[in-house]
Design an enzyme around this catalytic site. Structure first.
Site, PDB file in Angstrom:
ATOM      1  N   GLU A   1       0.808  -1.220   0.000  1.00 20.28           N
ATOM      2  CA  GLU A   1       0.000   0.000   0.000  1.00 20.28           C
ATOM      3  C   GLU A   1       0.841   1.270   0.000  1.00 20.28           C
ATOM      4  O   GLU A   1       0.317   2.347  -0.260  1.00 20.28           O
ATOM      5  CB  GLU A   1      -0.971   0.007   1.177  1.00 20.28           C
ATOM      6  CG  GLU A   1      -0.341   0.112   2.532  1.00 20.28           C
ATOM      7  CD  GLU A   1      -1.350   0.022   3.665  1.00 20.28           C
ATOM      8  OE1 GLU A   1      -1.155   0.715   4.671  1.00 20.28           O
ATOM      9  OE2 GLU A   1      -2.336  -0.751   3.549  1.00 20.28           O
TER      10      GLU A   1
ATOM     11  N   HIS B   1       3.814   1.719  -1.926  1.00 20.15           N
ATOM     12  CA  HIS B   1       4.396   2.003  -3.236  1.00 20.15           C
ATOM     13  C   HIS B   1       3.597   1.393  -4.379  1.00 20.15           C
ATOM     14  O   HIS B   1       3.930   1.606  -5.534  1.00 20.15           O
ATOM     15  CB  HIS B   1       5.839   1.477  -3.305  1.00 20.15           C
ATOM     16  CG  HIS B   1       6.717   2.061  -2.260  1.00 20.15           C
ATOM     17  ND1 HIS B   1       7.013   1.394  -1.081  1.00 20.15           N
ATOM     18  CD2 HIS B   1       7.337   3.266  -2.168  1.00 20.15           C
ATOM     19  CE1 HIS B   1       7.789   2.157  -0.331  1.00 20.15           C
ATOM     20  NE2 HIS B   1       8.005   3.288  -0.961  1.00 20.15           N
TER      21      HIS B   1
ATOM     22  N   HIS C   1       9.413  -8.448  -1.187  1.00 20.62           N
ATOM     23  CA  HIS C   1       8.753  -7.179  -1.493  1.00 20.62           C
ATOM     24  C   HIS C   1       9.516  -6.437  -2.583  1.00 20.62           C
ATOM     25  O   HIS C   1      10.678  -6.079  -2.403  1.00 20.62           O
ATOM     26  CB  HIS C   1       8.679  -6.322  -0.226  1.00 20.62           C
ATOM     27  CG  HIS C   1       7.755  -6.887   0.795  1.00 20.62           C
ATOM     28  ND1 HIS C   1       6.550  -6.312   1.098  1.00 20.62           N
ATOM     29  CD2 HIS C   1       7.850  -8.011   1.574  1.00 20.62           C
ATOM     30  CE1 HIS C   1       5.931  -7.035   2.015  1.00 20.62           C
ATOM     31  NE2 HIS C   1       6.703  -8.066   2.325  1.00 20.62           N
TER      32      HIS C   1
END
Length: 186
Positions: A76, A78, A144
């Protein structure tokens, strides 16, 4: 909404210095909007819809584990992907959840803009709510892209998060058994 999102992607291309009229980008705003709607389709789902009555009476009171559930989500912060797997366990108290429903619950919450820590908790609380289990445990392992493609650019980093509810939180033995079982075969 479709036209508005398409136009917003067109504006992003313009702001990047691209020409949205060039051949390779002609349909990109439409494709990007369609992809974003798909990647975030968890907002259009509910827990009741996902479970759809798939709770079954059972006198089993031993740990149930669904391991290595693939997940794909968007950070939420990037709006870049994080990709990994979830391990979900619960201790039934009179009813068990249909096996595919565990994976569908993971997907429903993963297909929203997320941070991994919240995703882990949302899955655990949903399983608890639906089953009334004596305990629920969720561990998520993910990579990520916001950390791999930008910022510190650490290609081999992985984040682990866990939430333990009920018996998994209260009993070191139960927690240890779960962690040992999800670690098998690695």
């Amino acid at each position: 909404m479709n036209d508005a999102m398409n136009e917003q992607y067109r504006q992003i291309l313009l702001n990047l210095g691209e020409n949205p009229e060039r051949e390779g980008l002609l349909d990109t705003p439409k494709r990007a909007a369609k992809a974003m709607r798909y990647l975030c389709h968890g907002y259009a789902q509910s827990l009741e819809e996902i479970v759809n009555g798939a709770l079954f009476a059972s006198d089993n009171d031993e740990m149930v584990i669904v391991r290595d559930i693939e997940l794909y989500s968007l950070c939420e912060h990037h709006m870049l992907p994080f990709i990994g797997k979830a391990h979900v366990a619960y201790i039934p108290t009179g009813k068990v959840l249909g096996l595919s429903k565990v994976a569908r619950i993971v997907d429903m919450y993963a297909r929203r803009l997320q941070i991994q820590e919240n995703l882990t908790r949302q899955i655990a609380e949903a399983i608890q709510q639906v089953t009334g289990a004596a305990g629920v445990a969720v561990v998520i392992e993910a990579q990520h892209m916001c950390m791999m493609m930008r910022g510190v650019e650490k290609q081999n980093s992985q984040m682990l998060s866990s939430v333990m509810l009920g018996a998994f939180r209260e009993s070191c033995t139960t927690r240890h058994e779960f962690l040992q079982l999800i670690g098998k075969g690695r």
